[in-house]
Enzyme design. Structure first.
Site, mmCIF file in Angstrom:
data_model
loop_
_atom_site.group_PDB
_atom_site.id
_atom_site.type_symbol
_atom_site.label_atom_id
_atom_site.label_comp_id
_atom_site.label_asym_id
_atom_site.label_seq_id
_atom_site.Cartn_x
_atom_site.Cartn_y
_atom_site.Cartn_z
ATOM 1 N N CYS A 297 0.832 -1.220 0.000
ATOM 2 C CA CYS A 297 0.000 0.000 0.000
ATOM 3 C C CYS A 297 0.855 1.253 0.000
ATOM 4 O O CYS A 297 0.506 2.264 -0.624
ATOM 5 C CB CYS A 297 -0.888 0.039 1.243
HETATM 6 C C1 BEZ Z 1 0.594 -4.637 1.882
HETATM 7 O O1 BEZ Z 1 0.005 -3.617 1.551
HETATM 8 O O2 BEZ Z 1 1.793 -4.720 1.810
HETATM 9 C C2 BEZ Z 1 -0.163 -5.843 2.363
HETATM 10 C C3 BEZ Z 1 -1.357 -5.679 3.047
HETATM 11 C C4 BEZ Z 1 -2.012 -6.799 3.502
HETATM 12 C C5 BEZ Z 1 -1.497 -8.061 3.259
HETATM 13 C C6 BEZ Z 1 -0.316 -8.203 2.535
HETATM 14 C C7 BEZ Z 1 0.356 -7.088 2.086
#
Ligand code: BEZ
Length: 218
Positions: free
Chosen positions: A45
């Site tokens: 994200c």
């Molecule tokens: C991420 O944004 O890195 C992420 C969020 C939830 C699960 C796996 C990765």
């Protein structure tokens, strides 16, 4: 219920990093991209938000307002935004919805309990100036989205709203287009002065109408 193409985008009022907003009022007469993140302070994200911020001029060029969402509160979003600026080299320059009561996530069906029962999936909704949903995308938490693709679809939607064309596989702005089957050859000849190539009766190719410097032989 899942949101389908052509539905009116559900309206809501929510707290964001830029204060309380009413979604439809905030959109005004612009296009909108509403996209969700599973959680604050997560790596994928972080890269997505940095990229969305970097691409703001591209969204603005197309008359598009961008808004993010995750199920964390405003304070958390604001703390995370400092990390995004530090690590991605661009400050988040659009509002982030604090959906800690999951009101918007539920409204937009962004939580898929068999994937994860508390976090949102990576949803994208492209909404047009009539507040109609024109694109939905759903990505898993582990896969970052391709924001060039989101811009590409917006280019296609805005083009096909204005001309009687569709866009072929892997099309990008400036490439040849397909004349919609509803137009006869005679109508097509009139509408597309640059001409068209009739590969099959149902497959007619024409230069992109708003960039048609080149012409083709009928
Ligand atoms: C991420 O944004 O890195 C992420 C969020 C939830 C699960 C796996 C990765």
């Amino acid at each position: 219920m899942a949101i389908r193409l052509g539905d009116t985008a559900p309206d809501f009022t929510a707290q964001t990093t830029e204060g309380e907003i009413n979604f439809h009022e905030w959109l005004g007469d612009k296009w909108g991209v509403l996209f969700s993140h599973p959680k604050d302070y997560t790596p994928v994200c972080t890269t997505e938000l940095g990229m969305a911020a970097k691409l703001k001029p591209e969204f603005e060029k197309r008359g598009v307002k961008v808004i993010g969402l995750s199920v964390d509160p405003v304070d958390s979003h604001k703390g995370w935004e400092k990390d995004i600026e530090e690590t991605q080299g661009s400050a988040v320059n659009f509002p982030m919805i604090a959906d800690d009561d999951r009101k918007v996530s539920d409204l937009y069906d962004m939580i898929h309990p068999n994937a994860n029962d508390t976090l949102t999936v990576r949803s994208v909704f492209v909404i047009d100036p009539n507040k109609k949903v024109r694109l939905t995308l759903t990505y898993p938490a582990s896969t970052g989205r391709n924001f060039d693709e989101i811009l590409r679809v917006i280019d296609s939607l805005q083009l096909t709203d204005n001309f009687k064309v569709a866009t072929p596989v892997n099309w990008k702005d400036g490439d040849d287009c397909i004349i919609v089957p509803a137009l006869s050859d005679e109508e097509a000849a009139e509408k597309f002065p640059a001409g068209f190539k009739k590969v099959k009766p149902y497959l007619r190719i024409t230069p992109q109408p708003n960039k048609a410097e080149k012409s083709v032989t009928v």
